[in-house]
Scaffold this motif. Structure first.
Motif, short mmCIF file in Angstrom:
data_model
loop_
_atom_site.label_atom_id
_atom_site.label_comp_id
_atom_site.label_asym_id
_atom_site.label_seq_id
_atom_site.Cartn_x
_atom_site.Cartn_y
_atom_site.Cartn_z
N ILE A 47 8.84 -5.03 9.69
CA ILE A 47 8.97 -3.56 9.74
C ILE A 47 7.97 -2.90 8.85
O ILE A 47 7.84 -3.07 7.70
CB ILE A 47 10.51 -3.17 9.27
N ILE A 48 7.27 -2.06 9.48
CA ILE A 48 6.26 -1.20 8.90
C ILE A 48 6.41 -0.02 8.92
O ILE A 48 5.55 0.96 8.11
CB ILE A 48 4.60 -1.65 9.48
N GLY A 49 7.60 0.64 9.36
CA GLY A 49 7.55 2.18 9.44
C GLY A 49 9.15 2.47 10.03
O GLY A 49 9.76 1.51 10.28
N ILE A 50 9.61 3.70 9.29
CA ILE A 50 10.85 4.02 9.53
C ILE A 50 10.86 5.59 9.95
O ILE A 50 10.31 6.35 9.08
CB ILE A 50 11.80 3.84 8.22
N LYS A 51 11.53 6.07 10.92
CA LYS A 51 11.62 7.39 11.36
C LYS A 51 13.30 7.79 11.63
O LYS A 51 13.87 7.04 12.02
CB LYS A 51 10.70 7.83 12.04
N TYR A 52 13.35 8.94 11.21
CA TYR A 52 14.90 9.38 11.82
C TYR A 52 14.57 10.74 12.33
O TYR A 52 14.06 11.43 12.53
CB TYR A 52 15.55 10.06 10.40
N TYR A 53 15.60 10.58 13.63
CA TYR A 53 15.93 11.64 14.54
C TYR A 53 17.25 12.29 14.27
O TYR A 53 18.14 11.82 14.53
CB TYR A 53 15.99 11.39 15.91
N PRO A 54 17.09 13.61 13.58
CA PRO A 54 18.35 14.32 13.03
C PRO A 54 19.00 14.80 14.21
O PRO A 54 18.39 15.25 15.22
CB PRO A 54 18.01 15.35 12.12
N ASN A 55 20.47 15.05 14.14
CA ASN A 55 21.21 15.27 15.37
C ASN A 55 20.80 16.68 15.77
O ASN A 55 21.30 16.88 16.94
CB ASN A 55 22.63 15.21 15.17
N ASP A 56 20.41 17.45 15.27
CA ASP A 56 20.02 18.81 15.64
C ASP A 56 18.68 18.99 16.28
O ASP A 56 18.05 20.32 16.79
CB ASP A 56 20.28 19.96 14.71
N SER A 57 17.87 17.92 16.42
CA SER A 57 16.41 17.89 16.71
C SER A 57 16.33 17.69 18.40
O SER A 57 17.20 17.13 18.94
CB SER A 57 15.46 16.91 15.87
N PHE A 58 15.29 18.13 19.06
CA PHE A 58 14.81 17.88 20.11
C PHE A 58 14.97 16.42 20.59
O PHE A 58 15.58 15.75 21.50
CB PHE A 58 13.67 18.46 20.74
N LEU A 59 14.45 15.43 19.67
CA LEU A 59 14.24 14.14 19.94
C LEU A 59 15.57 13.43 19.82
O LEU A 59 15.53 12.65 20.90
CB LEU A 59 13.22 13.43 19.04
N ALA A 60 16.31 14.02 19.19
CA ALA A 60 18.01 13.43 19.13
C ALA A 60 18.57 13.75 20.41
O ALA A 60 19.16 12.94 20.94
CB ALA A 60 18.27 13.95 17.91
N HIS A 61 18.31 14.85 20.83
CA HIS A 61 18.81 15.29 22.17
C HIS A 61 18.44 14.42 23.41
O HIS A 61 18.90 14.09 24.24
CB HIS A 61 18.65 16.72 22.41
N GLU A 62 17.14 14.10 23.16
CA GLU A 62 16.36 13.22 24.23
C GLU A 62 16.76 11.99 24.11
O GLU A 62 16.80 10.98 25.02
CB GLU A 62 14.86 13.31 24.20
N TYR A 63 16.86 11.25 22.97
CA TYR A 63 16.72 9.73 22.72
C TYR A 63 17.79 9.31 21.88
O TYR A 63 18.18 8.01 21.70
CB TYR A 63 15.70 9.41 21.90
N GLY A 64 18.52 10.21 21.28
CA GLY A 64 19.75 9.90 20.35
C GLY A 64 19.55 9.90 19.06
O GLY A 64 18.46 9.67 18.78
N GLU A 65 20.36 10.25 18.29
CA GLU A 65 20.24 10.47 16.82
C GLU A 65 20.06 9.06 16.14
O GLU A 65 20.67 8.18 16.55
CB GLU A 65 21.49 11.19 16.36
N GLY A 66 19.51 9.07 15.01
CA GLY A 66 19.19 7.79 14.30
C GLY A 66 18.10 7.43 13.81
O GLY A 66 17.06 8.06 14.05
N TRP A 67 18.15 6.32 13.14
CA TRP A 67 16.84 5.66 12.62
C TRP A 67 16.33 4.77 13.87
O TRP A 67 16.88 4.15 14.64
CB TRP A 67 17.19 4.65 11.48
#
Length: 108
Positions: free
Chosen positions: A27-47
């Protein structure tokens, strides 16, 4: 000095950390898609975890948190032991190279 990371209020804490070894790789990186973001709506909220499958590769993969499987203690021990042995062989080769360097003779 040890680095610290602040997780914003309302975000879940990640299950895994940087440099943890998983079946998928390192594991070399971590990113989070918060529930109110476009990416979370596209791909789901979470790490999401950025994983390097092979230490000698330029490839990296993105995995959802539920896709990451950590190595068992036995697998982790075997992997680390193999790295240690590889480094020890490299040290032996470098020491051999040092011994083959001719000495400098100074005539006075």
């Amino acid at each position: 000095m040890q680095s610290t990371i602040t997780i914003p209020q309302g975000w879940k804490y990640p299950r895994f950390t940087l440099r943890q070894r998983a079946e998928q790789g390192l594991i070399i990186g971590i990113k989070y898609y918060p529930n109110d973001s476009f990416l979370a709506h596209e791909y789901g909220e979470g790490w999401r975890y950025i994983v390097m499958p092979d230490i000698n590769s330029i490839e990296e993969e993105n995995h959802l948190e539920n896709e990451i499987e950590l190595l068992t203690p036995q697998e982790l021990r075997a992997e680390i032991q193999a790295e240690i042995e590889k480094c020890l062989r490299q040290l032996e080769l470098l020491n051999y190279e040092l011994k083959t360097i001719p000495g400098i003779v100074i005539n006075s």
